[in-house]
Design an enzyme around this catalytic site. Structure first.
Site, PDB file in Angstrom:
ATOM      1  N   HIS A 327      19.197  81.617 105.731  1.00 13.04           N
ATOM      2  CA  HIS A 327      19.189  80.170 105.519  1.00 13.04           C
ATOM      3  C   HIS A 327      19.669  79.379 106.752  1.00 13.04           C
ATOM      4  CE1 HIS A 327      19.053  76.523 103.329  1.00 13.04           C
ATOM      5  NE2 HIS A 327      19.397  76.976 102.153  1.00 13.04           N
ATOM      6  N   LYS A 410       5.654  61.316  84.467  1.00 15.08           N
ATOM      7  CA  LYS A 410       5.117  60.212  85.286  1.00 15.08           C
ATOM      8  C   LYS A 410       4.436  59.177  84.391  1.00 15.08           C
ATOM      9  CE  LYS A 410       4.755  60.765  89.816  1.00 15.08           C
ATOM     10  NZ  LYS A 410       4.361  61.148  91.153  1.00 15.08           N
ATOM     11  N   ASN A 411       3.769  59.683  83.366  1.00 12.80           N
ATOM     12  CA  ASN A 411       3.112  58.838  82.382  1.00 12.80           C
ATOM     13  C   ASN A 411       4.114  57.890  81.726  1.00 12.80           C
ATOM     14  OD1 ASN A 411       1.115  57.912  80.788  1.00 12.80           O
ATOM     15  ND2 ASN A 411       0.731  59.837  79.697  1.00 12.80           N
ATOM     16  N   LYS A 412       5.347  58.377  81.556  1.00 12.98           N
ATOM     17  CA  LYS A 412       6.406  57.576  80.930  1.00 12.98           C
ATOM     18  C   LYS A 412       7.195  56.782  81.989  1.00 12.98           C
ATOM     19  CE  LYS A 412       5.880  59.390  76.748  1.00 12.98           C
ATOM     20  NZ  LYS A 412       5.183  58.574  75.749  1.00 12.98           N
TER      21      LYS A 412
END
Length: 574
Positions: A327, A410-412
């Site tokens: 990392h 996303k719709n909400k």
């Protein structure tokens, strides 16, 4: 002429590096205000009052002096944090990094053309390796597209660290060796190292100026596989990389002292494009359950991966793949990028190689034979035992949530990432009966050599919402209002963090200035609420969104009694 014009207008991977803005230093007042807000969920009135006093004293006293010194430092550096972060977060850390610091993830090929199937390891390996090498060539030619948010380019420096990069252990501090060069900068190493059954082999991937093809790679991999499966196992030098850092540094010095040839072999591994690991196991995996494959990649056989390598490409006996990466040189989104590229190529080509089957007369792989003695073999056994003991303490669960995904949230009009973060807060609250301090990765690549900032998801607003969800007397409308307040708070914080206005890295900078000046550690950092709220890397929840693609990956939790929670969000599932 047209061609030349087309060429010259094409963006190059690293072309914006010089024009990126410097990393800003946030205002001290703002940072301390945000810090105080972040400790609230973990304090009773009395504790909070005490911390408030400590913060005020800090702000008007030593804090202001340290802040001025930090501003001075920032004048002379395009990224005042870069070197510090690398050292404090990675290179000075002494615990074994392969298990505690590396990130790992499975390749999603099995979800389409490559379901688990015995006898496919070598053929599939040659194809996935070839796509990885093509990506390396795109990077060398600077043809990997520049990442952007809207029209704003992001820092691409971490992509230089993907290939031919390795961490080298030191007695008190490790270092990073990076041998990668773009074509315009000169020669770059073009060999890979293959680890199999405790042995190491090396071969070039460029022959007569051309990249070797999958049939040629298959010949090389088959040669190594046959040799390792018909002869005794090797000593497994790679296991030493899983050891505590100072112990590994001493073992490495001893190894080099035994025979100077050992150093040449170590450098071969360090400079290699990547390490290709052949595992004998066949971890179970389905699109709904990734638990066993993730465990195998994160804590598999330590003799067949080089823990310090920026990229270990791992292949299993049943034709399933993954990667394990150090990392220190780069963050996981770089790996997500290449993993997605390779997965898309395998998908586009229906999992097959459609080119010529001709195999040129290429030199066979050469084995890297280390000179070892009883002490080295002893060190290796000790490293393996230590690694397996620590790994046995880890529980891994990776299941698909298939009721819905990004499309519905996303719709909400709800941000999908914030949705998961708040769900996580609620789950923790229900399980443990109190809030959990939480780290979420925020990306700061808008700035020169920017990497990450800490985003603290456990806000006062989130806790109020969790409490309302647990209280049967609170009606649905009120719960919804509290939820929307928590959403708004989270979204604003994420925006601030990405714009260089987070506070955790700022506070770290002030602490490091105090240390460099030989001053006592300011009370702010010794206050119990500092670590109780997650300060100093004490977050009980260590979380990160791995993106919106098929790619996923994990890191172990930050603290012994903690959770590592890593997720990707697709249209129809998480």
């Amino acid at each position: 002429m047209e061609n030349q014009l087309a060429k010259s207008t094409e963006e190059r991977t690293f072309q914006y590096q010089d024009s990126l803005p410097s990393l800003p230093v946030p205002s001290l007042e703002e940072s301390l205000k945000k810090y105080l807000e972040s400790v609230k969920p973990f304090a009773n009135q009395e504790e909070y009052k005490k911390t408030e006093e400590i913060v005020q004293k800090f702000q008007s006293g030593i804090g202001e002096k340290l802040h001025q010194k930090l501003l001075e430092r920032a004048k002379g550096k395009r990224n005042w944090l870069e070197e510090w972060w690398l050292n404090v977060a990675y290179l000075d850390v002494r615990i074994p990094s392969q298990l505690n610091v590396n990130f790992a993830g499975p390749a999603a090929h099995f979800e389409h053309y490559w379901p688990p199937k015995e006898g496919t390891q070598l053929e599939r390996g040659s194809i996935t390796l070839w796509h990885n090498l093509n990506y390396w060539q795109l990077l060398r030619k600077e043809k990997v597209p520049v990442h952007k948010v809207g029209n704003t380019p992001l820092d691409m420096n971490q992509f230089r660290m993907l290939f031919s990069t390795c961490k080298v252990p030191g007695i008190t501090r490790d270092s990073i060796m990076n041998y990668f060069r773009t074509e315009s900068e000169g020669r770059s190493p073009n060999h890979i190292v293959v680890l199999c059954r405790g042995r190491a082999f090396v071969f070039d991937v460029i022959h007569e100026g051309c990249l070797v093809t999958p049939p040629e790679l298959l010949r090389q991999l088959t040669y190594i596989h046959k040799k390792c499966h018909s002869e005794p196992d090797g000593p497994g030098i790679a296991a030493l990389t899983s050891e505590e850092r100072t112990r590994w540094a001493k073992a490495r010095e001893y190894l080099i002292g035994l025979d100077p040839e050992n150093l040449a072999l170590l450098e071969k591994i360090q400079s290699s494009l990547l390490v290709y690991s052949m595992e004998d196991s066949s971890p179970h995996v389905t699109p709904e359950d990734y638990s066993e494959i993730i465990a195998a990649i994160l804590i598999g056989d330590p003799t067949v991966r080089w823990g310090d390598k920026s990229y270990n490409l791992i292949s299993f006996s049943n034709g399933v793949f993954g990667c394990n990466c150090d990392h220190a040189p780069f963050d996981a989104m770089i790996m997500v990028n290449i993993s997605y590229y390779v997965d898309e190529k395998i998908f586009q080509n229906e999992g097959r190689w459609k080119g010529s089957e001709k195999v040129r007369d290429i030199p066979l792989p050469e084995e890297l034979i280390f000179i070892v003695d009883e002490k080295v073999l002893n060190d290796i056994n000790q490293a393996k035992a230590q690694y397996l003991r620590e790994a046995s303490d880890l529980q891994i669960a990776a299941y698909a949530f298939t009721s819905f995904g990004k499309k519905l949230t996303k719709n909400k009009m709800l941000h999908p990432d914030t949705f998961i973060q708040l769900a996580l807060q609620l789950a923790y609250y229900r399980l443990h009966g109190h809030p959990g301090c939480c780290y979420e990765t925020a990306m700061t690549r808008h700035f020169y050599h920017g990497r990450t900032e800490t985003m603290r998801s456990c806000t006062v607003e989130a806790v109020r919402w969790c409490q309302s969800m647990q209280d049967p007397s609170v009606n649905l409308h009120e719960q919804q209002q509290k939820m929307l307040q928590a959403f708004a708070k989270h979204n604003k914080m994420m925006k601030d963090c990405s714009a260089g206005k987070g506070f955790d890295r700022h506070l770290l900078g002030l602490l490091l200035i105090a240390k460099e000046e030989g001053l006592p550690v300011p009370e702010l950092f010794t206050d119990p609420l500092f670590s109780k709220s997650g300060g100093g890397g004490n977050f009980v929840l260590s979380t990160s969104l791995v993106g919106y693609l098929r790619v996923q990956g994990v890191v172990v939790p930050m603290v012994h009694n903690g959770y590592g929670f890593f997720y990707h969000i697709r249209d129809d599932r998480c």
